[in-house]
Design an enzyme around this catalytic site. Structure first.
Site, PDB file in Angstrom:
ATOM      1  N   ASN A  46       0.840  -1.198   0.000  1.00  0.00           N
ATOM      2  CA  ASN A  46       0.000   0.000   0.000  1.00  0.00           C
ATOM      3  C   ASN A  46       0.876   1.248   0.000  1.00  0.00           C
ATOM      4  OD1 ASN A  46       0.525  -0.904   2.678  1.00  0.00           O
ATOM      5  ND2 ASN A  46      -1.205   0.214   3.506  1.00  0.00           N
ATOM      6  N   GLU A  48       0.269   5.148   0.753  1.00  0.00           N
ATOM      7  CA  GLU A  48      -0.691   6.133   1.258  1.00  0.00           C
ATOM      8  C   GLU A  48      -0.321   7.537   0.793  1.00  0.00           C
ATOM      9  OE1 GLU A  48      -1.148   5.343   5.489  1.00  0.00           O
ATOM     10  OE2 GLU A  48      -2.365   3.575   5.004  1.00  0.00           O
ATOM     11  N   CYS A  57      -4.124   0.601  -2.540  1.00  0.00           N
ATOM     12  CA  CYS A  57      -3.903  -0.622  -1.769  1.00  0.00           C
ATOM     13  C   CYS A  57      -2.823  -1.497  -2.396  1.00  0.00           C
ATOM     14  CB  CYS A  57      -5.174  -1.450  -1.703  1.00  0.00           C
ATOM     15  SG  CYS A  57      -6.531  -0.670  -0.845  1.00  0.00           S
ATOM     16  N   GLU A  59      -3.048  -4.603  -3.119  1.00  0.00           N
ATOM     17  CA  GLU A  59      -3.614  -5.472  -4.156  1.00  0.00           C
ATOM     18  C   GLU A  59      -3.565  -4.793  -5.514  1.00  0.00           C
ATOM     19  OE1 GLU A  59      -4.811  -4.859  -1.197  1.00  0.00           O
ATOM     20  OE2 GLU A  59      -5.911  -6.555  -0.351  1.00  0.00           O
ATOM     21  N   CYS A  90     -10.190  -5.091   0.206  1.00  0.00           N
ATOM     22  CA  CYS A  90     -11.301  -4.144   0.295  1.00  0.00           C
ATOM     23  C   CYS A  90     -12.180  -4.242  -0.961  1.00  0.00           C
ATOM     24  CB  CYS A  90     -10.782  -2.721   0.486  1.00  0.00           C
ATOM     25  SG  CYS A  90     -10.238  -1.916  -1.042  1.00  0.00           S
ATOM     26  N   CYS A  93     -10.633  -3.162  -4.394  1.00  0.00           N
ATOM     27  CA  CYS A  93      -9.661  -4.159  -4.880  1.00  0.00           C
ATOM     28  C   CYS A  93     -10.358  -5.422  -5.360  1.00  0.00           C
ATOM     29  CB  CYS A  93      -8.635  -4.470  -3.800  1.00  0.00           C
ATOM     30  SG  CYS A  93      -7.532  -3.066  -3.516  1.00  0.00           S
TER      31      CYS A  93
HETATM   32  O1  LIG Z   1      -6.411  -5.451   1.839  1.00  0.00           O
HETATM   33  C1  LIG Z   1      -6.014  -4.319   2.137  1.00  0.00           C
HETATM   34  C2  LIG Z   1      -6.588  -3.577   3.171  1.00  0.00           C
HETATM   35  C3  LIG Z   1      -6.067  -2.325   3.430  1.00  0.00           C
HETATM   36  N1  LIG Z   1      -5.016  -1.851   2.699  1.00  0.00           N
HETATM   37  C4  LIG Z   1      -4.432  -0.558   3.033  1.00  0.00           C
HETATM   38  C5  LIG Z   1      -5.199   0.678   2.641  1.00  0.00           C
HETATM   39  C6  LIG Z   1      -4.689   1.668   3.680  1.00  0.00           C
HETATM   40  O2  LIG Z   1      -3.412   2.159   3.270  1.00  0.00           O
HETATM   41  C7  LIG Z   1      -4.469   0.818   4.919  1.00  0.00           C
HETATM   42  C8  LIG Z   1      -5.608   0.864   5.917  1.00  0.00           C
HETATM   43  O3  LIG Z   1      -6.812   0.553   5.312  1.00  0.00           O
HETATM   44  O4  LIG Z   1      -4.282  -0.495   4.440  1.00  0.00           O
HETATM   45  C9  LIG Z   1      -4.451  -2.569   1.680  1.00  0.00           C
HETATM   46  O5  LIG Z   1      -3.487  -2.149   1.047  1.00  0.00           O
HETATM   47  N2  LIG Z   1      -4.985  -3.789   1.429  1.00  0.00           N
HETATM   48 ZN   LIG Z   2      -8.060  -2.347  -1.492  1.00  0.00          ZN
END
Ligand SMILES: O=c1ccn([C@H]2C[C@H](O)[C@@H](CO)O2)c(=O)[nH]1
Ligand SMILES: [Zn+2]
Length: 140
Positions: A46, A48, A57, A59, A90, A93
């Site tokens: 991920n 941010e 994310c 994924e 999520c 994704c």
């Molecule tokens: O399956 C997931 C769930 C959450 N996140 C990330 C999004 C955000 O940066 C943090 C919290 O939701 O985690 C992912 O990358 N994948």
């Molecule tokens: Zn996601």
């Protein structure tokens, strides 16, 4: 098929990808490893953003990396979650995975306790909107 998939290798690579996560806001570093039909594995973490909605994310970043390399079909996806509770992808994704994934293909989550949980994609996203729905559309 599920028994041909090296889940241990996917877990190792997903965990390694999580170490690169840029998650200063959520402090929830995630890594993903996705197995393409070529047999190659691609990873993502991920990333941010200070404008929180700009976050992507793990994924979607793993899938994007694979598509850049020419992949169009995936057989398996592993999420490394920083949680004792195993977490699935999520909603956004799930939709992106569905673009390139058979509905009965497996999605797994793993964690530092070496636990794993598996779902089928169509269990995570029933009645997905897929590319076939765009064919032969009529004018309004
Ligand atoms: O399956 C997931 C769930 C959450 N996140 C990330 C999004 C955000 O940066 C943090 C919290 O939701 O985690 C992912 O990358 N994948
Ligand atoms: Zn996601």
């Amino acid at each position: 098929m599920s028994h041909d998939i090296s889940w241990a290798e996917l877990a190792r690579q997903a965990r390694q990808a999580a170490e690169q996560a840029y998650a200063p806001y959520s402090k929830f570093p995630v890594g993903v490893a996705v197995l393409a039909s070529s047999g190659r594995i691609y990873t993502g973490c991920n990333v941010e953003n200070a404008s929180y909605g700009g976050t992507t994310c793990a994924e979607r970043n793993a899938i994007a990396a694979a598509v850049v390399a020419g992949e169009r079909q995936f057989l398996a996806l592993m999420v490394y979650t920083p949680q004792t509770q195993l977490t699935p992808p999520c909603g956004i994704c799930r939709q992106v995975i569905a673009e390139f994934y058979a509905p009965d293909s497996p999605v797994r989550s793993c964690n530092h306790l070496e636990q794993q949980q598996e779902w089928r994609l169509d269990e995570l996203l029933p009645s997905a909107f897929t590319p076939t729905y765009l064919a032969n559309s009529s004018k309004i």
